[in-house]
Motif scaffolding. Structure first.
Motif, PDB file in Angstrom:
ATOM      1  N   GLY A 159       0.771  -1.334  -0.090  1.00  0.00           N
ATOM      2  CA  GLY A 159      -0.028   0.072   0.041  1.00  0.00           C
ATOM      3  C   GLY A 159       0.708   1.471  -0.064  1.00  0.00           C
ATOM      4  N   GLN A 160       2.042   1.193  -0.003  1.00  0.00           N
ATOM      5  CA  GLN A 160       2.825   2.413  -0.003  1.00  0.00           C
ATOM      6  C   GLN A 160       3.078   2.806  -1.269  1.00  0.00           C
ATOM      7  N   THR A 161       3.615   4.274  -1.356  1.00  0.00           N
ATOM      8  CA  THR A 161       3.927   4.828  -2.533  1.00  0.00           C
ATOM      9  C   THR A 161       5.449   4.627  -2.766  1.00  0.00           C
ATOM     10  N   VAL A 162       5.777   4.358  -3.970  1.00  0.00           N
ATOM     11  CA  VAL A 162       7.343   4.166  -4.389  1.00  0.00           C
ATOM     12  C   VAL A 162       7.432   4.929  -5.622  1.00  0.00           C
ATOM     13  N   ALA A 163       8.602   5.680  -5.658  1.00  0.00           N
ATOM     14  CA  ALA A 163       9.151   6.330  -6.704  1.00  0.00           C
ATOM     15  C   ALA A 163      10.248   5.617  -7.248  1.00  0.00           C
ATOM     16  N   ILE A 164      10.513   5.568  -8.702  1.00  0.00           N
ATOM     17  CA  ILE A 164      11.743   4.914  -9.205  1.00  0.00           C
ATOM     18  C   ILE A 164      12.294   6.092 -10.148  1.00  0.00           C
ATOM     19  N   ILE A 165      13.465   6.397 -10.166  1.00  0.00           N
ATOM     20  CA  ILE A 165      14.048   7.315 -10.680  1.00  0.00           C
ATOM     21  C   ILE A 165      15.142   6.696 -11.781  1.00  0.00           C
ATOM     22  N   GLY A 166      14.715   6.882 -13.017  1.00  0.00           N
ATOM     23  CA  GLY A 166      15.305   6.360 -14.001  1.00  0.00           C
ATOM     24  C   GLY A 166      14.772   4.970 -14.671  1.00  0.00           C
ATOM     25  N   LEU A 167      14.479   4.994 -16.020  1.00  0.00           N
ATOM     26  CA  LEU A 167      13.823   3.723 -16.389  1.00  0.00           C
ATOM     27  C   LEU A 167      14.816   3.038 -17.506  1.00  0.00           C
ATOM     28  N   VAL A 188       7.085   6.985 -11.938  1.00  0.00           N
ATOM     29  CA  VAL A 188       8.496   6.865 -12.712  1.00  0.00           C
ATOM     30  C   VAL A 188       8.880   8.127 -13.046  1.00  0.00           C
ATOM     31  N   VAL A 189      10.172   8.363 -12.676  1.00  0.00           N
ATOM     32  CA  VAL A 189      10.579   9.514 -13.328  1.00  0.00           C
ATOM     33  C   VAL A 189      12.029   9.678 -14.320  1.00  0.00           C
ATOM     34  N   GLU A 190      11.534   9.967 -15.551  1.00  0.00           N
ATOM     35  CA  GLU A 190      12.332   9.495 -16.599  1.00  0.00           C
ATOM     36  C   GLU A 190      12.175  10.543 -17.576  1.00  0.00           C
ATOM     37  N   PRO A 191      13.549  10.937 -18.275  1.00  0.00           N
ATOM     38  CA  PRO A 191      13.581  12.235 -18.915  1.00  0.00           C
ATOM     39  C   PRO A 191      13.135  11.838 -20.286  1.00  0.00           C
ATOM     40  N   ILE A 192      13.309  10.543 -20.907  1.00  0.00           N
ATOM     41  CA  ILE A 192      13.115  10.054 -22.318  1.00  0.00           C
ATOM     42  C   ILE A 192      11.582   9.876 -22.281  1.00  0.00           C
ATOM     43  N   LEU A 206       2.086   6.554 -12.478  1.00  0.00           N
ATOM     44  CA  LEU A 206       2.341   7.923 -12.741  1.00  0.00           C
ATOM     45  C   LEU A 206       3.738   8.238 -13.360  1.00  0.00           C
ATOM     46  N   PHE A 207       3.865   8.701 -14.740  1.00  0.00           N
ATOM     47  CA  PHE A 207       5.114   8.986 -15.120  1.00  0.00           C
ATOM     48  C   PHE A 207       5.216  10.645 -15.397  1.00  0.00           C
ATOM     49  N   LEU A 208       6.579  10.879 -14.917  1.00  0.00           N
ATOM     50  CA  LEU A 208       6.929  12.342 -14.657  1.00  0.00           C
ATOM     51  C   LEU A 208       8.178  12.302 -15.555  1.00  0.00           C
ATOM     52  N   ASN A 209       8.388  13.581 -16.477  1.00  0.00           N
ATOM     53  CA  ASN A 209       9.484  13.925 -16.928  1.00  0.00           C
ATOM     54  C   ASN A 209      10.334  15.097 -16.181  1.00  0.00           C
ATOM     55  N   PRO A 210      11.404  14.825 -15.703  1.00  0.00           N
ATOM     56  CA  PRO A 210      11.827  15.783 -14.867  1.00  0.00           C
ATOM     57  C   PRO A 210      12.544  16.945 -15.594  1.00  0.00           C
ATOM     58  N   MET A 211      12.261  17.022 -17.121  1.00  0.00           N
ATOM     59  CA  MET A 211      12.755  18.007 -17.772  1.00  0.00           C
ATOM     60  C   MET A 211      11.698  18.951 -18.169  1.00  0.00           C
ATOM     61  N   LYS A 212      10.408  18.619 -17.893  1.00  0.00           N
ATOM     62  CA  LYS A 212       9.424  19.500 -18.034  1.00  0.00           C
ATOM     63  C   LYS A 212       8.342  19.609 -16.884  1.00  0.00           C
ATOM     64  N   ASP A 213       8.445  18.573 -16.033  1.00  0.00           N
ATOM     65  CA  ASP A 213       7.463  18.497 -15.043  1.00  0.00           C
ATOM     66  C   ASP A 213       7.905  19.078 -13.726  1.00  0.00           C
ATOM     67  N   ASP A 214       7.038  19.793 -12.936  1.00  0.00           N
ATOM     68  CA  ASP A 214       7.354  20.231 -11.630  1.00  0.00           C
ATOM     69  C   ASP A 214       7.056  18.881 -10.596  1.00  0.00           C
ATOM     70  N   LEU A 215       7.930  18.385 -10.269  1.00  0.00           N
ATOM     71  CA  LEU A 215       7.845  16.792 -10.024  1.00  0.00           C
ATOM     72  C   LEU A 215       6.977  16.783  -8.619  1.00  0.00           C
ATOM     73  N   LYS A 216       7.271  17.624  -7.593  1.00  0.00           N
ATOM     74  CA  LYS A 216       6.490  17.602  -6.473  1.00  0.00           C
ATOM     75  C   LYS A 216       5.222  18.201  -6.700  1.00  0.00           C
ATOM     76  N   ALA A 217       4.872  18.993  -7.547  1.00  0.00           N
ATOM     77  CA  ALA A 217       3.573  19.866  -7.726  1.00  0.00           C
ATOM     78  C   ALA A 217       2.506  18.501  -8.491  1.00  0.00           C
ATOM     79  N   GLU A 218       3.234  17.879  -9.580  1.00  0.00           N
ATOM     80  CA  GLU A 218       2.628  17.002 -10.272  1.00  0.00           C
ATOM     81  C   GLU A 218       2.179  15.596  -9.125  1.00  0.00           C
ATOM     82  N   ILE A 219       3.010  15.485  -8.225  1.00  0.00           N
ATOM     83  CA  ILE A 219       2.620  14.240  -7.349  1.00  0.00           C
ATOM     84  C   ILE A 219       1.673  14.584  -6.282  1.00  0.00           C
TER      85      ILE A 219
END
Length: 336
Positions: A159-167, A188-192, A206-219
């Motif tokens: 039930g926890q939330t997990v983030a992965i940096i890089g795919l 998943v945080v991935e720039p490609i 949830l897929f976030l692009n660190p090059m264009k997304d405000d990560l914490k705001a999107e989360i």
């Protein structure tokens, strides 16, 4: 024997290299496949790996193959057995081995050089694989076993939330394994951007692009109150800092990616203190090879989605010099 040999920083070629010596305890493996690892890239770039590099040396350590010969003391293997090999040997007599921390062994050494026609590790480093497991997929045993150790350290609760940096290939393995862990959200945080579809198919919520997304705001926008666990799978100072930044209160962060010793991470100790973070690193694969083989044999992982390219030894030399498929997933080198 034919091998991909690292002669020095940035100097690699396919050439003839002496076969590794057999001992009474060795298992001689005719290598079928060997995966290209980020550690190989680090060695090629002159940054070292898990241990100091001594030139010249064949690269590669993620091996599968068939037993060709065994030493006179070997009891559990015979010619013709299909196997995978663990590259990390431990002495079993030092302080760390005696207290169960074998991967911290004071005398450890690498015993598999896989971009070569033959490797001769000790019997204790060799694992049988079932006939149902293709040798190509069995070459994923070593990286998958490392992922299992990292996830053991991450200690995800249902039930926890997990983030992965890089795919990359490691992040993709982590994502598939986390899908089986019953995490409620997997970010998943991935720039490609092209990896978005793959991430969602593998189980990301949830897929976030660190090059264009405000990560914490999107989360926050996704209704996620806290990121409980973060697995960093890249090794850049910037991605490690991102992992620490998006980690929530009382989160555990595992820095899995192999970092550049010349680019240390900037740690905002006060921010980490306010969140009471637990920060861990993950080193090699203690006692997880058998679990990795069992997982691969079960079909629980989509291995086709993990492997980006099968190459020859000659092709992997060019891939080391100008990475392309390595950035898209796991490169597997066909040796024999």
């Amino acid at each position: 024997m034919k091998a991909v040999v690292l002669e020095g920083k940035g100097q690699v070629e396919v050439t003839d290299f002496p076969q590794p010596p057999m001992t009474d305890d060795s298992v001689k493996i005719r290598v079928a496949y060997c995966g290209l690892c980020g550690t190989d890239m680090h060695k090629f770039q002159g940054k070292g790996g898990s241990r100091p590099v001594k030139y010249p040396v064949p690269l590669g350590h993620e091996v599968s193959g068939v037993v060709e010969e065994v030493g006179k003391n070997v009891k559990n293997f015979k010619p013709g057995d299909r196997v995978a090999a663990n590259p990390n040997w431990y002495c079993k007599t030092c302080h760390f081995c005696k207290i169960g921390l074998t991967h911290m062994c004071s005398n450890s050494k690498g015993v598999v050089k896989g971009f070569a026609e033959y490797t001769c590790p000790p019997e204790e480093n060799v694992h049988k694989i079932p006939d149902s497991l293709p040798l190509k997929e069995a070459a994923l045993t070593e990286p998958l076993s490392c992922c299992l150790h990292g996830l053991d350290l991450l200690d995800v609760k249902i039930g926890q939330t997990v983030a992965i940096i890089g795919l990359g290939s490691i992040g993709a393995m982590m994502l598939q394994l986390l899908k089986h862990s019953a995490a409620s959200n997997i970010i998943v945080v991935e720039p490609i951007e092209e990896k978005r579809e793959m991430a969602m198919k593998m189980g990301a919520t949830l897929f976030l692009n660190p090059m264009k997304d405000d990560l914490k705001a999107e989360i926050e926008k996704a209704g996620i109150e806290n990121v409980d666990r973060v697995m960093e799978c890249v090794g850049f100072d910037t991605t490690m800092e991102t992992a620490l930044d998006i980690a929530g209160k009382c989160a555990t962060v595992v820095l899995f990616g192999l970092g550049d010793p010349e680019k240390p991470v900037h740690l905002n100790q006060y921010a980490a203190f306010q969140k009471e973070l637990t920060i861990k690193t993950s080193f090699t694969n203690p006692n997880t090879s058998e679990r990795a083989i069992a997982l691969l044999s079960s079909g629980a992982l989509d291995t086709d989605a993990l492997i980006s390219k099968e190459m020859s030894m000659e092709e992997v030399v060019e891939e080391l010099k100008a990475p392309n498929y390595f950035k898209k997933g796991k490169v597997i080198v066909k040796i024999d």
